[in-house]
Design a protein around this motif. Structure first.
Motif, PDB file in Angstrom:
ATOM      1  N   PRO A   1       0.828  -1.206   0.000  1.00 45.81           N
ATOM      2  CA  PRO A   1       0.000   0.000   0.000  1.00 45.81           C
ATOM      3  C   PRO A   1       0.862   1.256   0.000  1.00 45.81           C
ATOM      4  O   PRO A   1       1.904   1.308   0.647  1.00 45.81           O
ATOM      5  CB  PRO A   1      -0.813  -0.121   1.294  1.00 45.81           C
ATOM      6  N   ARG A   2       0.464   2.225  -0.780  1.00 44.58           N
ATOM      7  CA  ARG A   2       1.159   3.505  -0.886  1.00 44.58           C
ATOM      8  C   ARG A   2       2.571   3.360  -1.449  1.00 44.58           C
ATOM      9  O   ARG A   2       3.446   4.184  -1.167  1.00 44.58           O
ATOM     10  CB  ARG A   2       1.192   4.222   0.466  1.00 44.58           C
ATOM     11  N   ALA A   3       2.789   2.321  -2.231  1.00 47.93           N
ATOM     12  CA  ALA A   3       4.094   2.199  -2.904  1.00 47.93           C
ATOM     13  C   ALA A   3       4.298   3.396  -3.818  1.00 47.93           C
ATOM     14  O   ALA A   3       3.388   3.788  -4.549  1.00 47.93           O
ATOM     15  CB  ALA A   3       4.147   0.899  -3.706  1.00 47.93           C
ATOM     16  N   ARG A   4       5.476   3.982  -3.788  1.00 45.69           N
ATOM     17  CA  ARG A   4       5.715   5.196  -4.576  1.00 45.69           C
ATOM     18  C   ARG A   4       7.192   5.323  -4.892  1.00 45.69           C
ATOM     19  O   ARG A   4       8.040   4.731  -4.229  1.00 45.69           O
ATOM     20  CB  ARG A   4       5.255   6.436  -3.813  1.00 45.69           C
ATOM     21  N   LEU A   5       7.474   6.110  -5.901  1.00 44.54           N
ATOM     22  CA  LEU A   5       8.850   6.409  -6.276  1.00 44.54           C
ATOM     23  C   LEU A   5       8.930   7.903  -6.543  1.00 44.54           C
ATOM     24  O   LEU A   5       8.182   8.437  -7.361  1.00 44.54           O
ATOM     25  CB  LEU A   5       9.263   5.613  -7.520  1.00 44.54           C
ATOM     26  N   ARG A   6       9.807   8.574  -5.848  1.00 44.34           N
ATOM     27  CA  ARG A   6       9.921  10.019  -5.992  1.00 44.34           C
ATOM     28  C   ARG A   6      10.390  10.399  -7.393  1.00 44.34           C
ATOM     29  O   ARG A   6      11.158   9.670  -8.018  1.00 44.34           O
ATOM     30  CB  ARG A   6      10.905  10.575  -4.963  1.00 44.34           C
ATOM     31  N   ALA A   7       9.929  11.551  -7.862  1.00 46.04           N
ATOM     32  CA  ALA A   7      10.296  12.015  -9.204  1.00 46.04           C
ATOM     33  C   ALA A   7      11.798  12.178  -9.347  1.00 46.04           C
ATOM     34  O   ALA A   7      12.368  11.891 -10.407  1.00 46.04           O
ATOM     35  CB  ALA A   7       9.588  13.344  -9.501  1.00 46.04           C
ATOM     36  N   GLU A   8      12.471  12.595  -8.267  1.00 47.17           N
ATOM     37  CA  GLU A   8      13.918  12.802  -8.364  1.00 47.17           C
ATOM     38  C   GLU A   8      14.662  11.472  -8.519  1.00 47.17           C
ATOM     39  O   GLU A   8      15.761  11.430  -9.070  1.00 47.17           O
ATOM     40  CB  GLU A   8      14.453  13.587  -7.161  1.00 47.17           C
ATOM     41  N   VAL A   9      14.077  10.371  -8.038  1.00 49.96           N
ATOM     42  CA  VAL A   9      14.692   9.055  -8.235  1.00 49.96           C
ATOM     43  C   VAL A   9      14.625   8.667  -9.716  1.00 49.96           C
ATOM     44  O   VAL A   9      15.601   8.194 -10.299  1.00 49.96           O
ATOM     45  CB  VAL A   9      14.005   7.999  -7.357  1.00 49.96           C
ATOM     46  N   LEU A  10      13.474   8.890 -10.330  1.00 56.23           N
ATOM     47  CA  LEU A  10      13.342   8.604 -11.761  1.00 56.23           C
ATOM     48  C   LEU A  10      14.300   9.463 -12.578  1.00 56.23           C
ATOM     49  O   LEU A  10      14.925   8.976 -13.522  1.00 56.23           O
ATOM     50  CB  LEU A  10      11.893   8.854 -12.206  1.00 56.23           C
ATOM     51  N   ASP A  11      14.425  10.741 -12.205  1.00 55.99           N
ATOM     52  CA  ASP A  11      15.377  11.623 -12.901  1.00 55.99           C
ATOM     53  C   ASP A  11      16.794  11.068 -12.802  1.00 55.99           C
ATOM     54  O   ASP A  11      17.533  11.015 -13.798  1.00 55.99           O
ATOM     55  CB  ASP A  11      15.342  13.034 -12.291  1.00 55.99           C
ATOM     56  N   GLY A  12      17.186  10.660 -11.617  1.00 52.16           N
ATOM     57  CA  GLY A  12      18.537  10.165 -11.417  1.00 52.16           C
ATOM     58  C   GLY A  12      18.814   8.896 -12.199  1.00 52.16           C
ATOM     59  O   GLY A  12      19.878   8.751 -12.805  1.00 52.16           O
ATOM     60  N   LEU A  13      17.866   7.972 -12.212  1.00 51.61           N
ATOM     61  CA  LEU A  13      18.065   6.722 -12.941  1.00 51.61           C
ATOM     62  C   LEU A  13      18.198   6.965 -14.439  1.00 51.61           C
ATOM     63  O   LEU A  13      18.866   6.197 -15.141  1.00 51.61           O
ATOM     64  CB  LEU A  13      16.907   5.762 -12.671  1.00 51.61           C
ATOM     65  N   ARG A  14      17.556   8.032 -14.935  1.00 46.49           N
ATOM     66  CA  ARG A  14      17.672   8.375 -16.360  1.00 46.49           C
ATOM     67  C   ARG A  14      18.925   9.189 -16.648  1.00 46.49           C
ATOM     68  O   ARG A  14      19.172   9.562 -17.800  1.00 46.49           O
ATOM     69  CB  ARG A  14      16.433   9.150 -16.809  1.00 46.49           C
ATOM     70  N   GLY A  15      19.695   9.515 -15.622  1.00 47.80           N
ATOM     71  CA  GLY A  15      20.908  10.305 -15.824  1.00 47.80           C
ATOM     72  C   GLY A  15      20.629  11.786 -15.970  1.00 47.80           C
ATOM     73  O   GLY A  15      21.465  12.518 -16.508  1.00 47.80           O
ATOM     74  N   GLU A  16      19.477  12.231 -15.465  1.00 48.42           N
ATOM     75  CA  GLU A  16      19.096  13.636 -15.601  1.00 48.42           C
ATOM     76  C   GLU A  16      19.385  14.398 -14.315  1.00 48.42           C
ATOM     77  O   GLU A  16      19.438  13.825 -13.226  1.00 48.42           O
ATOM     78  CB  GLU A  16      17.599  13.741 -15.927  1.00 48.42           C
ATOM     79  N   ALA A  17      19.541  15.709 -14.455  1.00 41.50           N
ATOM     80  CA  ALA A  17      19.711  16.564 -13.289  1.00 41.50           C
ATOM     81  C   ALA A  17      18.422  16.593 -12.488  1.00 41.50           C
ATOM     82  O   ALA A  17      17.329  16.397 -13.029  1.00 41.50           O
ATOM     83  CB  ALA A  17      20.091  17.981 -13.722  1.00 41.50           C
ATOM     84  N   MET A  18      18.541  16.820 -11.203  1.00 45.57           N
ATOM     85  CA  MET A  18      17.371  16.853 -10.346  1.00 45.57           C
ATOM     86  C   MET A  18      16.591  18.138 -10.536  1.00 45.57           C
ATOM     87  O   MET A  18      17.174  19.216 -10.648  1.00 45.57           O
ATOM     88  CB  MET A  18      17.785  16.724  -8.883  1.00 45.57           C
ATOM     89  N   GLY A  19      15.262  18.023 -10.592  1.00 43.40           N
ATOM     90  CA  GLY A  19      14.417  19.204 -10.619  1.00 43.40           C
ATOM     91  C   GLY A  19      14.117  19.619  -9.182  1.00 43.40           C
ATOM     92  O   GLY A  19      14.999  19.992  -8.423  1.00 43.40           O
ATOM     93  N   GLU A  20      12.849  19.506  -8.802  1.00 44.81           N
ATOM     94  CA  GLU A  20      12.480  19.754  -7.422  1.00 44.81           C
ATOM     95  C   GLU A  20      12.650  18.458  -6.630  1.00 44.81           C
ATOM     96  O   GLU A  20      12.517  17.366  -7.160  1.00 44.81           O
ATOM     97  CB  GLU A  20      11.023  20.218  -7.339  1.00 44.81           C
ATOM     98  N   GLY A  21      12.932  18.581  -5.351  1.00 53.46           N
ATOM     99  CA  GLY A  21      13.029  17.378  -4.538  1.00 53.46           C
ATOM    100  C   GLY A  21      14.263  17.383  -3.656  1.00 53.46           C
ATOM    101  O   GLY A  21      14.892  18.417  -3.430  1.00 53.46           O
ATOM    102  N   LEU A  22      14.608  16.197  -3.162  1.00 52.05           N
ATOM    103  CA  LEU A  22      15.698  16.042  -2.206  1.00 52.05           C
ATOM    104  C   LEU A  22      16.916  15.417  -2.874  1.00 52.05           C
ATOM    105  O   LEU A  22      16.813  14.389  -3.541  1.00 52.05           O
ATOM    106  CB  LEU A  22      15.242  15.162  -1.032  1.00 52.05           C
TER     107      LEU A  22
END
Length: 229
Positions: A170-191
């Motif tokens: 329940p409530r499984a989630r993945l932060r947007a900054e994790v997806l950015d990092g895995l794609r090799g992208e710079a972080m937008g908003e987040g930690l």
């Protein structure tokens, strides 16, 4: 007769400039900050327990203080052992026994709400595959803040190790900054602490000739990776 004024065509809003990916020194600083964040909580709890032991007015809490010190020391030791392989160089080892990797992952999950289901077939993994499976396991546990099961699977297929990680609950989630990092992208908003782990995985996977993928569904987060054996 004057010609009617022409209405200018509407202009599409300009795309914001892409954020530059941090340099090596910045990535190292973010990784160091991430590790310090993980270690400071149990270390501070140990100090708090010691303060209670030394307080003459709190002798009735001596048993609680010893329990706090013991639990926090175990957590700190588990995190240090895990981090040495997942983030560190571990220069003395090029391959890792899968049973030892399982112990490292179990040590981290002992302090998480999620449960670990370890199904790794190869008896040993090279350094890049070992780092990948540990980091993805920790990320899967973090994706289950209220509990669930993180299933970690790995098999050898030809010249590759194929890793499949499913975090279900329940409530499984993945932060947007994790997806950015895995794609090799710079972080937008987040930690940065969440982003830098994923970006670090992207870096060493790319260097080793591997690939990684993540998907978020209803009550499930999935990671898939392949890396040369």
């Amino acid at each position: 007769m004057t010609e009617p004024e022409q209405t200018p065509e509407p202009q599409a809003p300009a795309e914001p400039p892409a954020k530059a990916v941090p340099r090596t020194a910045e990535v190292a600083a973010y990784l160091a900050a991430r590790m310090c964040h993980d270690f400071i909580s149990p270390a501070s709890a140990i100090v708090s327990g010691l303060d209670l032991l030394e307080d003459p007015s709190a002798q009735d809490m001596r048993e609680d203080a010893m329990s706090l010190i013991g639990a926090s020391a175990r957590k700190l030791a588990d995190l240090l052992s895990f981090t040495r392989v997942a983030f560190g160089a571990s220069a003395t080892a090029e391959t890792f026994d899968a049973r030892e990797l399982a112990k490292l992952a179990q040590g981290v999950f002992a302090h998480m709400r999620a449960e670990l289901d370890w199904q790794v077939e190869p008896a040993s993994l090279n350094k890049a595959a070992a780092r990948a499976i540990l980091n993805l396991a920790q990320m899967a546990g973090a994706a289950l803040p209220t509990g669930g099961v993180a299933k970690i699977r790995a098999v050898e297929e030809g010249a590759f190790v194929v890793i499949a990680v499913e975090a279900t609950g329940p409530r499984a989630r993945l932060r947007a900054e994790v997806l950015d990092g895995l794609r090799g992208e710079a972080m937008g908003e987040g930690l940065h602490g969440h982003w830098v782990q994923a970006y670090y995985v992207h870096l060493f996977m790319t260097d080793a000739g591997g690939r990684i993928f993540a998907d978020v569904g209803e009550e499930k987060v999935t990671f898939a990776a392949s890396i040369p054996a």
